[in-house]
Motif scaffolding. Sequence first.
Motif, mmCIF file in Angstrom:
data_model
loop_
_atom_site.group_PDB
_atom_site.id
_atom_site.type_symbol
_atom_site.label_atom_id
_atom_site.label_comp_id
_atom_site.label_asym_id
_atom_site.label_seq_id
_atom_site.Cartn_x
_atom_site.Cartn_y
_atom_site.Cartn_z
ATOM 1 N N ARG A 1 -0.933 8.247 7.931
ATOM 2 C CA ARG A 1 -2.370 8.531 7.778
ATOM 3 C C ARG A 1 -3.027 7.563 6.807
ATOM 4 N N LEU A 2 -2.350 7.306 5.697
ATOM 5 C CA LEU A 2 -2.871 6.372 4.705
ATOM 6 C C LEU A 2 -3.047 4.992 5.308
ATOM 7 N N LEU A 3 -2.042 4.542 6.019
ATOM 8 C CA LEU A 3 -2.112 3.205 6.617
ATOM 9 C C LEU A 3 -3.176 3.135 7.718
ATOM 10 N N ARG A 4 -3.341 4.225 8.455
ATOM 11 C CA ARG A 4 -4.406 4.260 9.475
ATOM 12 C C ARG A 4 -5.779 4.116 8.820
ATOM 13 N N ARG A 5 -5.975 4.821 7.697
ATOM 14 C CA ARG A 5 -7.252 4.705 6.976
ATOM 15 C C ARG A 5 -7.494 3.281 6.492
ATOM 16 N N ARG A 6 -6.416 2.561 6.235
ATOM 17 C CA ARG A 6 -6.518 1.169 5.785
ATOM 18 C C ARG A 6 -6.567 0.194 6.967
ATOM 19 N N LYS A 7 -6.712 0.733 8.168
ATOM 20 C CA LYS A 7 -6.872 -0.065 9.394
ATOM 21 C C LYS A 7 -5.632 -0.873 9.762
ATOM 22 N N VAL B 1 0.843 -1.198 0.000
ATOM 23 C CA VAL B 1 0.000 0.000 0.000
ATOM 24 C C VAL B 1 0.881 1.252 0.000
ATOM 25 N N ALA B 2 1.906 1.249 0.847
ATOM 26 C CA ALA B 2 2.817 2.400 0.940
ATOM 27 C C ALA B 2 3.600 2.583 -0.361
ATOM 28 N N LEU B 3 4.103 1.501 -0.923
ATOM 29 C CA LEU B 3 4.852 1.606 -2.183
ATOM 30 C C LEU B 3 3.969 2.108 -3.318
ATOM 31 N N ALA C 1 2.321 0.141 11.089
ATOM 32 C CA ALA C 1 2.515 1.358 10.289
ATOM 33 C C ALA C 1 3.885 1.959 10.561
ATOM 34 N N GLU C 2 4.272 2.028 11.830
ATOM 35 C CA GLU C 2 5.594 2.568 12.173
ATOM 36 C C GLU C 2 6.707 1.712 11.577
ATOM 37 N N GLY C 3 6.508 0.404 11.575
ATOM 38 C CA GLY C 3 7.502 -0.487 10.968
ATOM 39 C C GLY C 3 7.660 -0.224 9.481
ATOM 40 N N VAL C 4 6.545 -0.022 8.789
ATOM 41 C CA VAL C 4 6.586 0.267 7.352
ATOM 42 C C VAL C 4 7.285 1.601 7.104
ATOM 43 N N VAL C 5 6.923 2.622 7.894
ATOM 44 C CA VAL C 5 7.531 3.945 7.720
ATOM 45 C C VAL C 5 9.032 3.875 7.978
ATOM 46 N N ALA C 6 9.446 3.175 9.041
ATOM 47 C CA ALA C 6 10.878 3.045 9.351
ATOM 48 C C ALA C 6 11.614 2.351 8.205
#
Length: 163
Positions: free
Chosen positions: A28-34, A11-13, A40-45
């Motif tokens: 924010r995007l990942l939060r909207r995707r539940k 989703v992030a990519l 989410a923090e792991g993906v951002v890192a």
Amino acid sequence: MARATTDPWQVALDALARRDRTCEEIRRLLRRRKVTPGDAEGVVARLVDRGYVNDRGVAYNHARYRREQGRRGPLRVRSELLARGIDAGIVDEVVREEFPADDTREAVDRAAERLAGRHGLPRDRAGSEKLARRLVRAGFPRSEVFAWLARGPELRDAHDDVD
């Protein structure tokens, strides 16, 4: 028909493939995707570690684009960057570099011309005041806009002749 992916990394990519994003925009995007906050923090890192997300770079690109466009002032750009979730320290640094204080008068003059459009700069007080309100909404410092307004059309024309 393609199925929407639920994998947070994908989703992030996919979002980054469409345009540059800040860390906060990805969160924010990942939060909207539940997606859970920890995931989410792991993906951002992981995105930051790989250099896929760089808030400072996004801030510089956004500010430079807005400055070159000539229709937005430093206050509006600062507000836009903060809304994108970029750290205030980075935002202040970027705005200070991209919008030097000694260039403000010329920037207000250029923005006024662009905002006035094909009709040209107003010749009456009411038109000048309307344009001044647009300049303030566009994010130019009130002090510079009021100085522009005080110069009046005659003095603005004389200033243009000097350049």
